[in-house]
Scaffold this motif. Structure first.
Motif, PDB file in Angstrom:
ATOM      1  N   VAL A 171      -1.786   8.225  -0.575  1.00 29.02           N
ATOM      2  CA  VAL A 171      -0.851   9.249  -0.125  1.00 29.02           C
ATOM      3  C   VAL A 171      -1.252   9.903   1.188  1.00 29.02           C
ATOM      4  N   LEU A 172      -2.320   9.360   1.804  1.00 26.67           N
ATOM      5  CA  LEU A 172      -2.770   9.944   3.062  1.00 26.67           C
ATOM      6  C   LEU A 172      -1.628   9.971   4.075  1.00 26.67           C
ATOM      7  N   VAL A 229       1.523  10.238   3.542  1.00 22.35           N
ATOM      8  CA  VAL A 229       2.437  11.341   3.244  1.00 22.35           C
ATOM      9  C   VAL A 229       1.844  12.646   3.736  1.00 22.35           C
ATOM     10  N   ALA A 230       0.550  12.818   3.414  1.00 25.96           N
ATOM     11  CA  ALA A 230      -0.111  14.071   3.753  1.00 25.96           C
ATOM     12  C   ALA A 230      -0.126  14.282   5.263  1.00 25.96           C
ATOM     13  N   LEU A 231      -0.461  13.215   5.964  1.00 32.77           N
ATOM     14  CA  LEU A 231      -0.558  13.343   7.408  1.00 32.77           C
ATOM     15  C   LEU A 231       0.810  13.619   8.011  1.00 32.77           C
ATOM     16  N   GLY A 270       3.201  15.269   6.916  1.00 30.31           N
ATOM     17  CA  GLY A 270       3.692  16.639   6.798  1.00 30.31           C
ATOM     18  C   GLY A 270       2.673  17.680   7.219  1.00 30.31           C
ATOM     19  N   ALA A 271       1.575  17.230   7.810  1.00 29.86           N
ATOM     20  CA  ALA A 271       0.456  18.150   7.981  1.00 29.86           C
ATOM     21  C   ALA A 271       0.519  19.011   9.233  1.00 29.86           C
ATOM     22  N   THR A 272       1.328  18.630  10.203  1.00 29.77           N
ATOM     23  CA  THR A 272       1.326  19.414  11.432  1.00 29.77           C
ATOM     24  C   THR A 272       2.062  20.721  11.216  1.00 29.77           C
ATOM     25  N   PRO A 273       1.348  21.837  11.383  1.00 29.62           N
ATOM     26  CA  PRO A 273       2.013  23.110  11.202  1.00 29.62           C
ATOM     27  C   PRO A 273       3.019  23.326  12.325  1.00 29.62           C
ATOM     28  N   LEU A 318       4.291  26.454  13.293  1.00 30.41           N
ATOM     29  CA  LEU A 318       4.458  27.894  13.451  1.00 30.41           C
ATOM     30  C   LEU A 318       4.880  28.265  14.873  1.00 30.41           C
ATOM     31  N   GLY A 319       4.214  27.688  15.818  1.00 35.01           N
ATOM     32  CA  GLY A 319       4.550  27.969  17.203  1.00 35.01           C
ATOM     33  C   GLY A 319       5.924  27.408  17.526  1.00 35.01           C
ATOM     34  N   ARG A 362       7.364  29.535   8.747  1.00 30.28           N
ATOM     35  CA  ARG A 362       6.813  28.196   8.631  1.00 30.28           C
ATOM     36  C   ARG A 362       7.620  27.349   7.649  1.00 30.28           C
ATOM     37  N   ALA A 363       8.021  27.982   6.568  1.00 37.00           N
ATOM     38  CA  ALA A 363       8.756  27.255   5.531  1.00 37.00           C
ATOM     39  C   ALA A 363      10.233  27.113   5.883  1.00 37.00           C
TER      40      ALA A 363
END
Lengths: 402, 605
Positions: A16-17, A19-21, A23-26, A28-29, A113-114
């Protein structure tokens, strides 16, 4: 079995790496505005689309259609303001949340963020975070009712509207002490007050962190007040770049008590019938508990080198708020009028200072701004932002944690 | 089996066709589906949090400059473990966590084991009633004792009102007794002993008296029998009780924050909470990883330690027979001792909290000060709790109670169903790799301490992930985290109740032409209902009182009773906080009573 669990975990890791990667970039900016954001700004007439004067009849009509406004507030006084708002604007329901500054800020950040859009009005302090993290990232939009522009100094209108100045002070129990038992912040480092100063851990309180940053900014004054208090020049420890850091270090060495909240600290000091009550650093506005007969305490406004520290409490509209017009009405309501007014009433108390000029009345029992100003400092958001982390690290490293 | 056979399948290679048919059998489909659900609920979140510890976050602007958000970095690990603050950030909290958890666990064992023996293997009078009372802490929030402790022992360090102890004796409570490690260990020990008690008495109840009698015939005295026969037989259960209790207490948040903060005593859980609240996400996530690692190591150690000793045969073909050890002259002294324990450690704390919620002025213990103000007042009198309305009139409390009930019921239903499905998939596939894998992943949530689980879910669901929207601030997120955390228990109960259903029943239904869903609905579910009810009850209890798991995820609109208690306590509205504890306990008891009643009706039908 555990070995299998571990090997399984490894297998999962690979599985699942991706998948994780992905979605991992935040996110916020927000350097570039999204289409949705631009459209919202246009519809809500905010940011670049702000008109020179506000058509309040139109805003009220639109707000009635929205039917609701959600306020995230750091003040326990928000329910009272919400109640009077609902009475003034029937048909608009107010959902007012009293959460404390830290939670208001983290909620607005996390919702941005969400991309969850539920909050309308942001109403809290912590200047460095608000001005340097949230406004630049377009999580908050400034809204100044047009008729107030001439009445509020620019520093309190830009980049975000300030509703009032809060005041951090030291309080003492006035049932036990007829006069202030301390003359200087340095007195808090004396053995007499060991384990007897209540403060919200700056780890949990942006206001206190900013207050410490303001001390550091004015470190020279701490050096001279040391001499006043102890009759000799200050000698700095190796890890203390200036007198304010030395004060923080000595203060922490003196075992302060970390309170759960300002209210909790106030209660600790102001409860009647104590023999050996502590001191506390809290909001002067808690003085309303004295006026109501709940507690007995007074602020020690003549301590050296500073009697009080002002901090800004902001009002802003949360990015892509679902009820922008109702939010505007609410902001105007909370700003009050020249006599305080219904919306400002809960904040029309000693220790809170309105930022508008030409107030015709002052709250009963309040020390006038003109007087307090001479013995107070105001938080510099920029300075607090740049030095906050360093001070926090210093604080943590010097805490007598057990 | 009713495999799907699409028309195009005949064109495929026979191997592929066989594979297709195997995959599409209900059991395999179910297992694969459950695997996917579990990976999503547990595996992916763990990875996301690990990833979040090695990337830059926007909030890091306060500790570092010139970075790119989301880019890889080891900065946080270096800062946490090697930086100037590492001592206070991780090492001391780590030590404190181990000390308090181990202390609490030890205390739980020292209380729980003798009680378990007394109440299952001896002729102590009133065992049924006492057993019921002794397990009450299990249904209370783990920090109930902590709050009661503060009511009793608080001293001038917290200012304001002194505690009841000071009022009664005139002696100021020393700090070490009022706050810090000593009371944390005691408060946690007095909660977790109930857990140990349940685990150990289960094991003791299945020890056949024949084994003990053999010792007696060979001339051993009672202590020798206890030491050489009974104790070794239940030692594996005691050891696993130790490990289960220890790893549970690692992630406990309430007790350490209430009793530790006044003297600056922080554990990993409370430090994690502070860091997350101040926006130091990466540090918080690293602490979560540390907690997971610590917990995983403990359980691994446990497996190595008792792995081989787990399998004593205590249940023989002759049927279980339990002979109660006569206590003789010790019967009544021990009865008094146990009753006193129940009174002081179980009932008095609750009464203290109830009493405190009735005190108008905090430091006034006279009868004239008793008032229902904090329960029923209209509010508006600013002298008391800033004029907030009484508990029974407060929409905040009402909303939180609604949320609490909804959360625990929905979670219990989902967990019960998932447990049943997991049990079915695991039992029917016994011996296959898929079944084993499923059983192991279902166990994974146990390795993640509660507060770390909350942190993991923030990292996971804060932003949209592929097709899944962000769940931040939603009720669904609370349900998800509670479901995931409770899966290990429910899969166990699912497996054990499924093992009781004979294979032939389902086979008969297959012969009769029943579809898989019909079989599940008409045979499996009715036969395993009592197991389902048991699992439901357990989840309901542990969800309604939980604080550590949800404290990081709750927002004002999704507030539940425990988080409201925490908030009121922080604000210093202790009467409100303590009153809500009483409401919570009442709700939990009422819920259990109702579930038992409905459950019984359903099972007998």
């Amino acid at each position: 079995m555990i070995r299998q669990v571990l090997s399984l975990t490894c297998a999962l890791t690979i599985g699942v790496l991706v998948v994780a990667l992905a979605g991992a970039t935040p996110s916020l900016g927000a350097p570039a505005m999204s289409e949705a954001q631009q459209k919202w700004l246009k519809d809500a007439q905010l940011g670049p689309h702000s008109p020179a004067t506000h058509d309040w009849a139109a805003i009220e009509a639109a707000a009635k259609k929205e039917g609701k406004v959600v306020v995230y507030s750091s003040s326990s006084r928000i329910p009272a303001a919400a109640k009077s708002f609902e009475a003034a604007y029937p048909g608009i329901k107010v959902e007012a949340f009293d959460m404390g500054t830290v939670d208001v800020i983290s909620k607005v950040k996390e919702e941005a963020r969400a991309r969850v859009r539920t909050g309308d009005v942001f109403f809290a302090g912590d200047p460095p975070t608000v001005i340097f993290e949230m406004v630049p990232r377009r999580m908050l939009w400034n809204f100044v009712p047009s008729e107030l522009v001439g009445l509020i100094p620019k520093e309190f209108r830009e980049p975000l509207l300030v509703q009032r100045l809060g005041t951090r002070v030291i309080i003492y129990n006035s049932e036990v002490y007829k006069t202030p038992p301390i003359k200087s912040w340095w007195d808090l480092t004396r053995p007499q007050w060991k384990g007897k100063v209540q403060i919200k851990d700056i780890f949990e309180s942006g206001e206190n962190l900013s207050m410490m940053a303001t001390f550091v900014k004015h470190a020279d004054h701490f050096a001279s007040s040391y001499k006043e208090a102890f009759g000799k020049e200050i000698t700095l420890d190796k890890d203390c770049p200036n007198a304010a850091f030395q004060w923080i270090k000595d203060f922490l060495k003196n075992d302060p008590v970390f309170a759960g909240s300002d209210g909790d600290a106030t209660r600790a000091v102001g409860t009647r019938g104590q023999k050996d009550p502590p001191l506390a650093t809290v909001d002067y506005a808690k003085y309303r508990d004295v006026m109501a007969g709940r507690f007995v305490f007074e602020p020690a406004l003549d301590v050296k080198p500073v009697g009080a520290v002002f901090y800004q409490t902001y009002l802003g509209i949360i990015d892509q708020a679902p009820h922008p017009n109702a939010a505007k009405l609410m902001i105007r309501w909370l700003m009050g009028d020249s006599r305080g007014g219904k919306g400002y009433e809960p904040f029309f108390v000693p220790g809170d200072y309105p930022v508008r000029t030409g107030m015709l009345e002052f709250p009963r029992g309040a020390v006038p701004m003109a007087v307090l100003k001479t013995k107070a400092w105001t938080i510099d958001p920029m300075y607090a932002y740049e030095h906050g982390a360093r001070i926090l690290d210093f604080w943590v490293a010097n805490q007598r944690r057990r | 089996m009713a495999a799907l056979n699409p028309p195009w399948s005949s064109a495929l290679h026979p191997h592929l066709r066989r594979l297709w048919r195997a995959i599409t059998t209900p059991r395999i489909l179910l297992s694969l589906g459950l695997c996917a659900v579990l990976i999503y609920l547990v595996g992916v979140p763990l990875l996301r949090i690990a990833w979040a510890t090695v990337t830059w976050h926007p909030e890091d602007a306060r500790v570092a400059r010139g970075f790119e958000e989301g880019a890889f970095t080891l900065f946080h690990w270096k800062r946490t473990f090697l930086g100037a603050v590492s001592n206070e950030l991780v090492y001391r909290p780590f030590l404190n966590t181990v000390v308090t958890s181990a202390g609490a666990t030890l205390m739980a064992l020292l209380i729980g084991c003798p009680l378990a023996w007394l109440l299952t293997r001896t002729d102590l009078p009133g065992r049924r009633l006492l057993s019921g009372l002794i397990t009450i802490p299990f249904i209370l929030p783990s920090w109930t004792i902590a709050l009661a402790w503060l009511v009793f022992f608080r001293n001038s360090r917290l200012g304001g009102a002194g505690g009841l102890f000071e009022y009664l004796t005139g002696v100021a409570t020393p700090n070490w007794l009022a706050y810090g490690p000593v009371p944390i260990v005691i408060a946690m020990g007095l909660h977790y002993y109930a857990f140990t008690f349940i685990l150990v008495s289960g094991a003791l109840a299945s020890v056949d008296s024949h084994l003990e009698e053999s010792g007696e015939i060979l001339g051993a005295n009672r202590w020798k029998i206890l030491k050489k026969i009974t104790l070794p037989l239940v030692l594996p259960a005691i050891l696993s009780a130790f490990i289960l209790t220890f790893s549970r207490s690692l992630g406990t948040f309430g007790t350490p924050i209430f009793l530790g903060r006044p003297v600056g005593y922080y554990t990993l859980a409370t430090t994690l909470y502070n860091n997350l609240r101040m926006g130091f996400k990466a540090s918080a996530y690293i602490l979560a990883v540390v907690l997971v690692a610590l917990s995983a190591l403990t359980i691994y150690g446990n497996q190595r330690l008792i792995g081989t000793r787990k399998s004593f045969v205590t249940i023989s073909g002759r049927g279980l027979r339990v002979r109660l050890t006569p206590l003789r002259g010790w019967r009544y002294p021990l009865l008094i001792l146990v009753s006193a324990f129940v009174l002081v450690c179980v009932l008095v704390p609750l009464l203290l909290l109830a009493w405190q919620s009735l005190m108008l002025e905090e430091n006034n213990y006279s009868l004239g000060n008793l008032s229902l103000h904090y329960w029923v007042s209209q509010g508006g009198d600013r002298r008391y709790a800033e004029g907030e309305a009484g508990l029974l009139r407060s929409w905040l409390v009402l909303g939180a109670a609604k949320n609490s009930i909804a959360l625990s019921v929905i979670t219990a239903v989902l967990v019960g169903l998932l447990g049943l499905l997991l049990g079915y998939a695991i039992v029917k596939g016994r011996g296959t790799r898929l079944s084993r894998a499923l059983e192991q992943i279902a166990f994974l949530p146990y390795l993640v301490p509660s507060i770390a689980f909350g942190a993991v879910y923030i990292a996971m669901f804060a932003s949209p992930l592929g097709p899944i929207p962000a769940l931040y601030g939603t009720f669904a997120l609370l349900v998800l985290v509670c479901v995931a955390k409770n899966l290990p228990f429910s899969s166990r109960t699912g497996v054990s109740s499924m093992l009781q259903v004979g294979q032939e029943l389902e086979e008969a239904a297959v012969v009769a032409g029943a579809s898989w869903t019909a079989r599940f609905r008409r045979i499996i579910v009715p036969l395993t209902l009592s197991g389902f009810v048991a699992g439901f009850l357990l989840t309901f209890i542990s969800t309604i009182r939980d604080l550590s798991l949800i404290i990081l995820l709750v927002t004002p609109s999704t507030r539940v009773l425990p988080s409201l208690i925490f908030r009121y306590n922080e604000q210093g509205f202790t009467q409100f906080a303590n009153g809500i504890v009483i409401i919570l306990v009442a709700l939990s008891l009422a819920g259990q009573w109702l579930i038992r009643k409905i459950g019984k009706k359903e099972v007998t039908q």
